[in-house]
Design a protein around this motif. Structure first.
Motif, PDB file in Angstrom:
ATOM      1  N   TRP A 194       1.052  -1.679   0.101  1.00  0.00           N
ATOM      2  CA  TRP A 194      -0.144  -0.274   0.272  1.00  0.00           C
ATOM      3  C   TRP A 194       0.629   1.326  -0.016  1.00  0.00           C
ATOM      4  O   TRP A 194       1.519   1.489   0.503  1.00  0.00           O
ATOM      5  N   GLN A 195       0.669   2.071  -0.964  1.00  0.00           N
ATOM      6  CA  GLN A 195       1.439   3.318  -1.098  1.00  0.00           C
ATOM      7  C   GLN A 195       0.133   4.294  -0.782  1.00  0.00           C
ATOM      8  O   GLN A 195      -1.094   4.712  -1.347  1.00  0.00           O
ATOM      9  N   GLN A 196       0.656   5.369   0.585  1.00  0.00           N
ATOM     10  CA  GLN A 196      -0.363   6.318   0.882  1.00  0.00           C
ATOM     11  C   GLN A 196       0.266   7.751  -0.446  1.00  0.00           C
ATOM     12  O   GLN A 196       1.450   7.655  -0.915  1.00  0.00           O
ATOM     13  N   VAL A 197      -1.350   8.593  -0.698  1.00  0.00           N
ATOM     14  CA  VAL A 197      -1.124   8.786  -1.611  1.00  0.00           C
ATOM     15  C   VAL A 197      -1.978  10.430  -1.667  1.00  0.00           C
ATOM     16  O   VAL A 197      -1.758  10.868  -2.079  1.00  0.00           O
ATOM     17  N   GLU A 198      -2.638  10.359  -0.544  1.00  0.00           N
ATOM     18  CA  GLU A 198      -3.125  11.581   0.651  1.00  0.00           C
ATOM     19  C   GLU A 198      -2.981  11.276   2.465  1.00  0.00           C
ATOM     20  O   GLU A 198      -3.253  10.273   2.511  1.00  0.00           O
ATOM     21  N   ASN A 199      -3.320  13.043   2.232  1.00  0.00           N
ATOM     22  CA  ASN A 199      -3.172  12.730   4.462  1.00  0.00           C
ATOM     23  C   ASN A 199      -3.056  14.002   4.454  1.00  0.00           C
ATOM     24  O   ASN A 199      -2.567  15.355   3.981  1.00  0.00           O
ATOM     25  N   GLU A 200      -4.702  14.361   5.110  1.00  0.00           N
ATOM     26  CA  GLU A 200      -5.073  15.406   5.823  1.00  0.00           C
ATOM     27  C   GLU A 200      -4.654  15.467   6.825  1.00  0.00           C
ATOM     28  O   GLU A 200      -5.348  14.718   7.730  1.00  0.00           O
ATOM     29  N   TYR A 201      -4.142  16.633   7.734  1.00  0.00           N
ATOM     30  CA  TYR A 201      -3.974  16.095   8.794  1.00  0.00           C
ATOM     31  C   TYR A 201      -5.078  17.357   9.771  1.00  0.00           C
ATOM     32  O   TYR A 201      -4.974  18.652   9.525  1.00  0.00           O
ATOM     33  N   TYR A 202      -5.495  16.567  10.833  1.00  0.00           N
ATOM     34  CA  TYR A 202      -6.929  17.939  11.671  1.00  0.00           C
ATOM     35  C   TYR A 202      -6.246  17.505  13.406  1.00  0.00           C
ATOM     36  O   TYR A 202      -5.823  16.705  13.465  1.00  0.00           O
ATOM     37  N   THR A 203      -5.926  19.172  13.471  1.00  0.00           N
ATOM     38  CA  THR A 203      -6.153  18.725  15.564  1.00  0.00           C
ATOM     39  C   THR A 203      -6.985  19.281  15.738  1.00  0.00           C
ATOM     40  O   THR A 203      -8.048  19.407  15.200  1.00  0.00           O
ATOM     41  N   ALA A 204      -7.419  18.733  17.136  1.00  0.00           N
ATOM     42  CA  ALA A 204      -8.552  18.180  17.868  1.00  0.00           C
ATOM     43  C   ALA A 204      -9.144  19.967  17.833  1.00  0.00           C
ATOM     44  O   ALA A 204      -9.194  21.142  17.535  1.00  0.00           O
ATOM     45  N   ASP A 205     -10.565  19.772  18.070  1.00  0.00           N
ATOM     46  CA  ASP A 205     -11.562  21.063  17.998  1.00  0.00           C
ATOM     47  C   ASP A 205     -12.250  21.423  18.598  1.00  0.00           C
ATOM     48  O   ASP A 205     -12.284  19.902  20.025  1.00  0.00           O
ATOM     49  N   GLU A 206     -13.614  21.954  19.043  1.00  0.00           N
ATOM     50  CA  GLU A 206     -14.367  21.804  20.152  1.00  0.00           C
ATOM     51  C   GLU A 206     -15.396  20.447  19.393  1.00  0.00           C
ATOM     52  O   GLU A 206     -15.832  20.306  20.505  1.00  0.00           O
ATOM     53  N   LYS A 207     -15.978  20.465  18.474  1.00  0.00           N
ATOM     54  CA  LYS A 207     -16.949  19.469  17.896  1.00  0.00           C
ATOM     55  C   LYS A 207     -16.184  18.113  17.112  1.00  0.00           C
ATOM     56  O   LYS A 207     -16.558  16.881  17.793  1.00  0.00           O
ATOM     57  N   ASN A 208     -14.444  17.789  16.951  1.00  0.00           N
ATOM     58  CA  ASN A 208     -13.523  16.746  17.218  1.00  0.00           C
ATOM     59  C   ASN A 208     -12.477  16.950  17.965  1.00  0.00           C
ATOM     60  O   ASN A 208     -11.320  17.841  18.034  1.00  0.00           O
ATOM     61  N   LYS A 209     -13.048  16.002  19.088  1.00  0.00           N
ATOM     62  CA  LYS A 209     -11.929  16.236  20.574  1.00  0.00           C
ATOM     63  C   LYS A 209     -10.505  15.405  20.027  1.00  0.00           C
ATOM     64  O   LYS A 209      -9.793  15.480  21.282  1.00  0.00           O
ATOM     65  N   LEU A 210     -10.496  14.771  19.311  1.00  0.00           N
ATOM     66  CA  LEU A 210      -8.646  14.580  18.831  1.00  0.00           C
ATOM     67  C   LEU A 210      -8.196  14.890  17.945  1.00  0.00           C
ATOM     68  O   LEU A 210      -9.250  14.842  17.008  1.00  0.00           O
ATOM     69  N   ASN A 211      -6.827  14.518  17.796  1.00  0.00           N
ATOM     70  CA  ASN A 211      -6.063  14.958  16.677  1.00  0.00           C
ATOM     71  C   ASN A 211      -6.338  12.894  15.361  1.00  0.00           C
ATOM     72  O   ASN A 211      -6.811  12.570  15.882  1.00  0.00           O
TER      73      ASN A 211
END
Length: 165
Positions: free
Chosen positions: A137-154
């Motif tokens: 498997w080759q990674q072709v996309e990776n979007e990172y998000y930090t925790a916020d009010e709605k999504n409590k985890l990175n």
């Protein structure tokens, strides 16, 4: 036909515990809905039972060994191969769980793409996602998000494509 596994997993490959999700990430649920709407979704019986109903605007195929199993509004298959045959006129189908379906499909080379939500934490679990082999498997996309009010985890949305043999 493109076959995609879509799953949310933790850093330790945790998928769930007691036939339920471990975390609540609204962004992941929204992404899942956007990606799978209008398509066939294939899942094991336990995954279906944890959801509890067919998901709107999708064709649901449930895999079970129980020959007498019936759920209104769903197609029933007795194997993953049978489920894929039922969907063979589709351009894109999604395997949405559970762990046994993921493992079986990956071991038998039945999957083209992995659409993974990676939760950047480790959790106690009783079901785990198979290891993602970098030789396959080759990674072709990776979007990172930090925790916020709605999504409590990175978390990250990561797409893998199978490396051509």
């Amino acid at each position: 036909m493109i076959v995609t596994i879509i799953a949310a997993i933790a850093k330790n490959n945790a998928l769930g515990k007691n036939n339920d999700l471990i975390w609540h990430l609204p962004a992941d649920l929204k992404r899942f809905k956007n990606i799978t709407t209008g398509h066939y979704i294939i899942m094991g019986r336990n995954t279906f039972e944890s959801i509890g109903r067919p998901l709107p605007n999708r064709t649901t195929i449930i895999i079970t060994r129980n020959q007498d199993y019936f759920k209104d509004g769903c197609l029933i298959a007795n194997s993953l191969e049978e489920a894929l045959r039922m969907a063979n006129d589709q351009e894109h189908v999604f395997l949405i769980g559970g762990a046994q379906i993921y493992k079986y499909a990956m071991e038998r080379n039945l999957v083209d793409t992995l659409d993974i939500t990676l939760v950047h934490d480790e959790f106690e679990a009783d079901v785990f996602f198979p290891e993602i082999d970098a030789d396959i498997w080759q990674q072709v996309e990776n979007e990172y998000y930090t925790a916020d009010e709605k999504n409590k985890l990175n978390y990250s949305f990561i797409r893998y494509k199978k490396i051509a043999n």
